[in-house]
Design a protein around this motif. Structure first.
Motif, short mmCIF file in Angstrom:
data_model
loop_
_atom_site.label_atom_id
_atom_site.label_comp_id
_atom_site.label_asym_id
_atom_site.label_seq_id
_atom_site.Cartn_x
_atom_site.Cartn_y
_atom_site.Cartn_z
N GLU A 43 -4.20 -21.35 15.24
CA GLU A 43 -3.87 -20.38 14.21
C GLU A 43 -5.16 -19.88 13.57
O GLU A 43 -6.23 -20.39 13.85
CB GLU A 43 -2.97 -21.01 13.14
CG GLU A 43 -3.64 -22.08 12.32
CD GLU A 43 -2.74 -22.63 11.22
OE1 GLU A 43 -1.63 -22.10 11.03
OE2 GLU A 43 -3.16 -23.57 10.56
N THR A 44 -5.04 -18.91 12.73
CA THR A 44 -6.22 -18.39 12.03
C THR A 44 -6.31 -19.08 10.67
O THR A 44 -5.95 -18.52 9.65
CB THR A 44 -6.11 -16.86 11.85
OG1 THR A 44 -4.88 -16.57 11.19
CG2 THR A 44 -6.17 -16.15 13.18
N TYR A 45 -6.77 -20.31 10.70
CA TYR A 45 -6.88 -21.11 9.48
C TYR A 45 -8.15 -20.72 8.73
O TYR A 45 -9.22 -20.66 9.32
CB TYR A 45 -6.90 -22.60 9.80
CG TYR A 45 -7.15 -23.45 8.58
CD1 TYR A 45 -6.13 -23.73 7.70
CD2 TYR A 45 -8.41 -23.93 8.30
CE1 TYR A 45 -6.35 -24.48 6.57
CE2 TYR A 45 -8.65 -24.69 7.18
CZ TYR A 45 -7.61 -24.97 6.31
OH TYR A 45 -7.84 -25.71 5.19
N LYS A 46 -8.00 -20.47 7.44
CA LYS A 46 -9.14 -20.23 6.56
C LYS A 46 -9.01 -21.17 5.38
O LYS A 46 -7.95 -21.23 4.74
CB LYS A 46 -9.17 -18.78 6.08
CG LYS A 46 -9.47 -17.79 7.18
CD LYS A 46 -9.59 -16.39 6.63
CE LYS A 46 -9.87 -15.44 7.77
NZ LYS A 46 -9.91 -14.06 7.33
N ASP A 69 2.42 -28.55 11.51
CA ASP A 69 2.74 -28.71 12.93
C ASP A 69 1.77 -27.98 13.84
O ASP A 69 1.59 -28.35 15.00
CB ASP A 69 4.16 -28.21 13.22
CG ASP A 69 5.21 -29.10 12.56
OD1 ASP A 69 4.95 -30.31 12.41
OD2 ASP A 69 6.27 -28.58 12.19
N VAL A 70 1.14 -26.92 13.33
CA VAL A 70 0.25 -26.10 14.15
C VAL A 70 -1.20 -26.50 13.87
O VAL A 70 -1.64 -26.53 12.73
CB VAL A 70 0.46 -24.60 13.83
CG1 VAL A 70 -0.46 -23.74 14.68
CG2 VAL A 70 1.91 -24.21 14.05
N PRO A 120 -10.53 -29.86 6.22
CA PRO A 120 -9.20 -29.87 5.61
C PRO A 120 -8.07 -29.43 6.56
O PRO A 120 -6.99 -30.02 6.54
CB PRO A 120 -9.33 -28.89 4.45
CG PRO A 120 -10.77 -28.86 4.13
CD PRO A 120 -11.49 -29.12 5.42
N GLY A 121 -8.29 -28.41 7.35
CA GLY A 121 -7.24 -27.95 8.25
C GLY A 121 -6.85 -29.00 9.28
O GLY A 121 -5.67 -29.23 9.54
N TRP A 122 -7.85 -29.64 9.85
CA TRP A 122 -7.58 -30.69 10.84
C TRP A 122 -7.00 -31.93 10.17
O TRP A 122 -6.20 -32.65 10.76
CB TRP A 122 -8.84 -31.03 11.62
CG TRP A 122 -9.17 -30.01 12.65
CD1 TRP A 122 -10.16 -29.07 12.59
CD2 TRP A 122 -8.48 -29.78 13.88
NE1 TRP A 122 -10.13 -28.29 13.72
CE2 TRP A 122 -9.10 -28.71 14.53
CE3 TRP A 122 -7.40 -30.38 14.50
CZ2 TRP A 122 -8.68 -28.23 15.76
CZ3 TRP A 122 -6.98 -29.91 15.73
CH2 TRP A 122 -7.62 -28.84 16.34
N HIS A 123 -7.40 -32.20 8.94
CA HIS A 123 -6.85 -33.34 8.21
C HIS A 123 -5.33 -33.18 8.04
O HIS A 123 -4.56 -34.12 8.25
CB HIS A 123 -7.52 -33.47 6.84
CG HIS A 123 -7.05 -34.63 6.05
ND1 HIS A 123 -5.98 -34.56 5.18
CD2 HIS A 123 -7.48 -35.90 5.99
CE1 HIS A 123 -5.78 -35.74 4.64
NE2 HIS A 123 -6.69 -36.57 5.10
N GLY A 124 -4.90 -31.98 7.68
CA GLY A 124 -3.47 -31.72 7.55
C GLY A 124 -2.73 -31.89 8.86
O GLY A 124 -1.62 -32.42 8.91
#
Length: 132
Positions: free
Chosen positions: A84-87, A78-79, A67-71
């Motif tokens: 970043e510290t994506y959870k 943008d980041v 999901p994080g990379w999909h966004g």
């Protein structure tokens, strides 16, 4: 030699030679996810945004992007998650491959491909006939 031929003649096994050349020439590695997919950016697309793409670690399956990379790849954020510290949220499920066309595909009750028998018609249905 088999790897070269696979890369030359197929697009579903990672990257093609054209993608490899474009990545080498224009791509800047942004990060890598837990599946081994590598994300790049470089150049400008027709909308004036930075072009972003992914090189899949195995078969090219779009649902294998977390999901994080999909966004990030769809310019929703943008980041990149690597910066970043994506959870993931508690409601976001882990990846499950698309099982359509396999023996493990979902087959609802009554499906002709399912292992169960179709239920008997209950008689509450009256077929339409012309002139009635």
């Amino acid at each position: 030699m088999a790897g070269f031929l696979t890369q030359f003649f197929t697009w579903w096994n990672g990257q093609t030679l054209g993608t490899r050349f474009h990545t080498w020439r224009h791509g800047k590695k942004v990060g890598q996810d837990e599946f081994g997919n590598i994300y790049y950016e470089g150049g400008i697309n027709s909308d004036g945004q930075t072009r972003r793409w992914v090189i899949y670690a195995d078969k090219s399956e779009a649902s294998a992007i977390p999901p994080g990379w999909h966004g990030w790849i769809h310019h929703r954020v943008d980041v990149a998650p690597a910066n970043e510290t994506y959870k993931p949220r508690e409601w976001q499920k882990p990846h499950e491959p698309n099982l359509t066309g396999t023996a493990a595909a979902y087959r609802p009750k009554g499906s002709i491909l399912g292992s169960q028998h179709r239920p008997q018609v209950t008689g509450d249905y009256d077929a339409w006939t012309p002139g009635s």
